[in-house]
Design a protein around this motif. Structure first.
Motif, PDB file in Angstrom:
ATOM      1  N   ILE A  42      34.119  22.900  14.535  1.00  0.00           N
ATOM      2  CA  ILE A  42      34.806  24.131  14.153  1.00  0.00           C
ATOM      3  C   ILE A  42      35.430  24.787  15.381  1.00  0.00           C
ATOM      4  CG2 ILE A  42      34.455  26.457  13.223  1.00  0.00           C
ATOM      5  CD1 ILE A  42      32.334  25.237  11.400  1.00  0.00           C
ATOM      6  N   LEU A  43      34.642  24.817  16.473  1.00  0.00           N
ATOM      7  CA  LEU A  43      35.177  25.369  17.719  1.00  0.00           C
ATOM      8  C   LEU A  43      36.371  24.544  18.182  1.00  0.00           C
ATOM      9  CD1 LEU A  43      34.830  27.301  20.157  1.00  0.00           C
ATOM     10  CD2 LEU A  43      33.476  25.508  21.225  1.00  0.00           C
ATOM     11  N   PHE A  44      36.240  23.226  18.068  1.00  0.00           N
ATOM     12  CA  PHE A  44      37.307  22.338  18.523  1.00  0.00           C
ATOM     13  C   PHE A  44      38.584  22.586  17.735  1.00  0.00           C
ATOM     14  CE2 PHE A  44      39.341  18.034  18.473  1.00  0.00           C
ATOM     15  CZ  PHE A  44      39.713  18.046  19.802  1.00  0.00           C
ATOM     16  N   SER A  45      38.476  22.629  16.394  1.00  0.00           N
ATOM     17  CA  SER A  45      39.703  22.834  15.623  1.00  0.00           C
ATOM     18  C   SER A  45      40.254  24.233  15.888  1.00  0.00           C
ATOM     19  CB  SER A  45      39.464  22.585  14.137  1.00  0.00           C
ATOM     20  OG  SER A  45      38.679  23.608  13.595  1.00  0.00           O
ATOM     21  N   TYR A 100      44.143  24.958  17.016  1.00  0.00           N
ATOM     22  CA  TYR A 100      45.120  25.747  16.258  1.00  0.00           C
ATOM     23  C   TYR A 100      45.455  27.095  16.906  1.00  0.00           C
ATOM     24  CZ  TYR A 100      44.234  22.342  12.583  1.00  0.00           C
ATOM     25  OH  TYR A 100      44.119  21.191  11.879  1.00  0.00           O
ATOM     26  N   ALA A 101      44.478  27.693  17.597  1.00  0.00           N
ATOM     27  CA  ALA A 101      44.719  29.037  18.133  1.00  0.00           C
ATOM     28  C   ALA A 101      45.899  29.107  19.103  1.00  0.00           C
ATOM     29  CB  ALA A 101      43.449  29.583  18.766  1.00  0.00           C
ATOM     30  N   PRO A 102      46.058  28.134  20.026  1.00  0.00           N
ATOM     31  CA  PRO A 102      47.180  28.274  20.956  1.00  0.00           C
ATOM     32  C   PRO A 102      48.544  28.268  20.277  1.00  0.00           C
ATOM     33  CG  PRO A 102      45.615  26.675  21.788  1.00  0.00           C
ATOM     34  CD  PRO A 102      45.198  26.994  20.387  1.00  0.00           C
ATOM     35  N   LEU A 103      48.624  27.767  19.031  1.00  0.00           N
ATOM     36  CA  LEU A 103      49.920  27.736  18.348  1.00  0.00           C
ATOM     37  C   LEU A 103      50.454  29.141  18.119  1.00  0.00           C
ATOM     38  CD1 LEU A 103      49.249  25.106  15.533  1.00  0.00           C
ATOM     39  CD2 LEU A 103      50.057  24.714  17.841  1.00  0.00           C
ATOM     40  N   VAL A 104      49.552  30.089  17.901  1.00  0.00           N
ATOM     41  CA  VAL A 104      50.017  31.448  17.605  1.00  0.00           C
ATOM     42  C   VAL A 104      49.642  32.442  18.706  1.00  0.00           C
ATOM     43  CG1 VAL A 104      50.158  31.291  15.108  1.00  0.00           C
ATOM     44  CG2 VAL A 104      47.963  31.734  16.176  1.00  0.00           C
ATOM     45  N   MET A 105      48.897  31.987  19.700  1.00  0.00           N
ATOM     46  CA  MET A 105      48.444  32.897  20.749  1.00  0.00           C
ATOM     47  C   MET A 105      49.637  33.512  21.487  1.00  0.00           C
ATOM     48  SD  MET A 105      45.735  34.076  22.001  1.00  0.00           S
ATOM     49  CE  MET A 105      44.550  32.995  21.252  1.00  0.00           C
ATOM     50  N   ILE A 120      35.584  13.784  23.283  1.00  0.00           N
ATOM     51  CA  ILE A 120      35.190  14.556  24.466  1.00  0.00           C
ATOM     52  C   ILE A 120      36.372  14.935  25.349  1.00  0.00           C
ATOM     53  CG2 ILE A 120      33.938  14.383  26.656  1.00  0.00           C
ATOM     54  CD1 ILE A 120      31.730  12.947  25.102  1.00  0.00           C
ATOM     55  N   VAL A 121      37.319  14.003  25.538  1.00  0.00           N
ATOM     56  CA  VAL A 121      38.396  14.298  26.488  1.00  0.00           C
ATOM     57  C   VAL A 121      39.224  15.522  26.074  1.00  0.00           C
ATOM     58  CG1 VAL A 121      40.474  13.393  27.578  1.00  0.00           C
ATOM     59  CG2 VAL A 121      38.432  11.980  27.440  1.00  0.00           C
ATOM     60  N   PRO A 122      39.814  15.536  24.852  1.00  0.00           N
ATOM     61  CA  PRO A 122      40.575  16.742  24.510  1.00  0.00           C
ATOM     62  C   PRO A 122      39.696  17.985  24.377  1.00  0.00           C
ATOM     63  CG  PRO A 122      40.485  15.257  22.631  1.00  0.00           C
ATOM     64  CD  PRO A 122      39.882  14.523  23.782  1.00  0.00           C
ATOM     65  N   TYR A 123      38.466  17.777  23.933  1.00  0.00           N
ATOM     66  CA  TYR A 123      37.532  18.893  23.786  1.00  0.00           C
ATOM     67  C   TYR A 123      37.314  19.579  25.139  1.00  0.00           C
ATOM     68  CZ  TYR A 123      33.694  21.195  21.277  1.00  0.00           C
ATOM     69  OH  TYR A 123      32.893  22.105  20.654  1.00  0.00           O
ATOM     70  N   GLN A 171      42.181  28.943   9.398  1.00  0.00           N
ATOM     71  CA  GLN A 171      41.620  28.466   8.141  1.00  0.00           C
ATOM     72  C   GLN A 171      42.706  27.864   7.257  1.00  0.00           C
ATOM     73  OE1 GLN A 171      39.455  31.661   6.441  1.00  0.00           O
ATOM     74  NE2 GLN A 171      37.479  30.721   6.888  1.00  0.00           N
ATOM     75  N   ALA A 172      43.881  28.560   7.234  1.00  0.00           N
ATOM     76  CA  ALA A 172      44.970  28.062   6.409  1.00  0.00           C
ATOM     77  C   ALA A 172      45.402  26.681   6.896  1.00  0.00           C
ATOM     78  CB  ALA A 172      46.145  29.038   6.459  1.00  0.00           C
ATOM     79  N   GLN A 173      45.476  26.529   8.227  1.00  0.00           N
ATOM     80  CA  GLN A 173      45.855  25.235   8.810  1.00  0.00           C
ATOM     81  C   GLN A 173      44.858  24.157   8.424  1.00  0.00           C
ATOM     82  OE1 GLN A 173      47.918  23.592  10.995  1.00  0.00           O
ATOM     83  NE2 GLN A 173      49.456  25.157  10.661  1.00  0.00           N
ATOM     84  N   ALA A 174      43.564  24.471   8.610  1.00  0.00           N
ATOM     85  CA  ALA A 174      42.521  23.487   8.327  1.00  0.00           C
ATOM     86  C   ALA A 174      42.570  23.090   6.856  1.00  0.00           C
ATOM     87  CB  ALA A 174      41.163  24.057   8.697  1.00  0.00           C
ATOM     88  N   LYS A 175      42.823  24.085   5.988  1.00  0.00           N
ATOM     89  CA  LYS A 175      42.863  23.804   4.557  1.00  0.00           C
ATOM     90  C   LYS A 175      44.066  22.921   4.226  1.00  0.00           C
ATOM     91  CE  LYS A 175      41.317  27.430   2.096  1.00  0.00           C
ATOM     92  NZ  LYS A 175      41.632  28.731   1.475  1.00  0.00           N
TER      93      LYS A 175
END
Lengths: 273, 303
Positions: free
Chosen positions: A97-100, A104-109, B15-18, B293-297
């Motif tokens: 959840i943190l990863f996603s 996504y956050a930087p897209l609108v930050m 791990i790398v992008p994380y 959330q909208a994106q994930a959905k």
């Protein structure tokens, strides 16, 4: 259901596109204006373009921007593609959840926040500001755009192809390069293009993270725009617009021909069965 | 052996992008919060650190007691900052509304266009998105200024006698935001409407439903996910926008992105600009969560 493309629909499309394109068209037209006064038309001339190439500061900035763009787009594409793979292939891992959220956050930050926070990071670890800080910053925000573009291609990907390759003894890495990558390549290429133009475009984040000797073209343009509209800037802008337009058209043509070929191959494969 | 290799690869893919995003996206926010709690100083970097992790846990607890919330108190006391936040939200909200009003008919028109022209129309919407933001904002200066093309045209048409003052007002900022963010509104609405099954409308009309009612009862509700995504994509970045209010707005245009920028670059007050950033982020947390959330959905349903 295309039979009733109503008059209202046509009018709104035409007006919408006029709104989107008129300002750019005017800017391009006035870059060929003979007069220094940008609002008075005094005949066709390309002298401002000649002037550009004699402007050393502008040329240096263009070179910095091109280098930052190439390096950051390449790394952002690699990182963004792996992020997209992580999001689509592994639905369960710690901190997903943190990863996603971080994808996504930087897209609108707002850019001012991203720029400020990265600068403070570089200062606190005493990382000399310049070419590499701008590049690192650009990799970070553009990899998220790449991730979204590639991810939207990956979700419609037929995974049985990968499973077949692995059943036949291919390692995950071989499978990725032989099967997955060729299929998602158009998305990866558009991701790279997007990352490159985002980098080419960015003023705010670059202003925060850049240091001496690493002035990018948008920073240069911005400092001149504040002094007023000049035909030289119109000319720089026209060249940038032309470069991006040509790039977009080339990639879309390449993608289309690749798509056509793929479809033909698929049909041939089914026919041969 | 292969299973082992595969496990290593799958770990690395995560791990790398994380780690990258953790170090370059999340950690910097921690630093912003930390510096927003520090006192300003006349040095380079211009702040005295609020706490140092070198002193261990004991030192940390000590430091927490000494944290200075002065910067935040300062922000609430000075009407300038509060006005800037309020006016950023107002400007972003009004601009989002106008973007929707212009973007929706455009997206709707595109979605109903014949199949043969649709890819071209889509490309035409995406193309300005690829051209520089700065350039597109700059283009409006030449149009809006008192001796600019818009005024020349209006005077020539006899609509007005004296040039309208548009540049360096909030109106110019609205125009700039609507223009720059229009593709962000059009694309999600278009993709929502494109998938729509238009036989639904035919069915409604066959049953005697007037076209306008059919639009409100069928088309509009189906477009709502796209509308929400588009509005968030416009609203959130517009609140923190810097380039547009700086180039098109006037000295009276207060926007928080501009305030942050001038605190940082002109006043060189890093702690206050960090506090401004933290508050801006807090204001945007809810819309950003909605967006995520909208994106994930959307990705989930695409599967």
């Amino acid at each position: 259901m295309n039979s009733n493309w109503s008059r209202f629909n046509i009018a709104s499309v035409i007006l919408g596109f006029a709104f989107l394109y008129l300002p750019i068209a005017i800017l391009v037209i006035y870059s060929f204006n003979e007069s220094r006064l940008v609002t008075v038309w005094a005949g066709f001339s390309t002298k401002w373009y000649g002037e550009l190439f004699r402007n050393q500061g502008l040329m240096d900035a263009a070179w910095v921007t091109a280098r930052v763009g190439l390096v950051s787009a390449t790394f952002a594409t690699i990182l963004g593609t792996t992020a997209a793979l992580a999001l689509t292939r592994y639905t369960r891992f710690h901190g997903r959840i943190l990863f996603s959220g971080m994808v996504y956050a930087p897209l609108v930050m707002p850019e001012v926040i991203t720029g400020l926070s990265l600068l403070l990071l570089f200062v606190s670890i005493d990382f000399g500001r310049g070419f590499w800080t701008v590049t690192l910053a650009h990799i970070t925000f553009s990899m998220c755009f790449v991730a979204v573009v590639v991810q939207s291609r990956l979700v419609s990907f037929d995974r049985s192809l990968e499973e077949a390759a692995q059943d036949l003894g291919a390692s995950p890495v071989t499978t990725f390069f032989q099967i997955t990558l060729p299929v998602i390549l158009p998305a990866v290429i558009s991701g790279w293009m997007l990352a490159f133009t985002l980098s080419l475009d960015d003023l705010v984040i670059a202003s925060f993270t850049s240091g001496p000797g690493a002035t990018t073209l948008p920073m240069k343009i911005y400092s001149q725009v504040r002094l007023g509209v000049t035909p030289e800037i119109n000319a720089v802008c026209t060249l940038l617009i032309a470069a991006v337009t040509i790039g977009v058209i080339i990639t879309s043509v390449l993608n289309k021909s690749r798509e056509v070929r793929r479809r033909r191959d698929e049909q041939a494969a089914y026919a041969g069965r | 052996m292969r299973r082992f290799a595969s496990a290593v690869v799958s770990r690395l893919v995560i791990i790398v992008p994380y780690l990258w995003l953790f170090v370059f996206f999340l950690v910097p926010f921690g630093i912003v919060v930390k510096i927003s709690l520090s006192a300003p100083a006349m040095s380079m970097p211009p702040y005295t650190p609020a706490f140092d992790l070198a002193n261990g846990i004991g030192g940390l607890i000590d430091a927490v007691r000494q944290l200075s919330f002065d910067n935040y108190v300062w922000l609430t006391e000075d009407a300038l900052y509060i006005n800037a936040y309020v006016s950023s939200l107002t400007i972003a909200f009004i601009s989002t509304l106008f973007t929707l009003l212009i973007g929706f008919p455009l997206a709707y028109g595109m979605a109903r266009a014949p199949d043969s022209v649709r890819p071209t129309l889509l490309m035409l919407v995406i193309l300005p998105f690829w051209t520089s933001f700065l350039i597109r904002v700059y283009a409006w200066i030449g149009i809006l200024k008192p001796e600019g093309l818009l005024n020349q045209m209006l005077i020539w048409l006899g609509v007005i006698d004296t040039p309208l003052i548009i540049l360096n007002t909030n109106t110019a900022v609205y125009i700039g935001i609507v223009y720059s963010y229009l593709p962000f509104m059009v694309l999600p609405i278009y993709s929502a409407l494109e998938k729509m099954d238009y036989t639904l409308i035919e069915a409604a009309q066959d049953l005697g439903c007037p076209p306008i009612t059919a639009f409100w009862k069928i088309t509009f509700p189906l477009a709502i996910p796209g509308i929400i995504a588009g509005c968030l994509l416009v609203f959130i970045p517009a609140v923190g926008e810097f380039v547009i209010p700086d180039l098109l707005g006037g000295s009276k245009t207060l926007m928080i992105g501009k305030t942050l920028w001038s605190e940082f670059f002109n006043n060189r007050d890093w702690p206050v600009s960090s506090a401004v950033a933290v508050l801006l982020l807090l204001i945007l947390v809810v819309p950003i969560m909605f967006f995520q959330q909208a994106q994930a959905k959307a990705q989930e349903s695409g599967r």
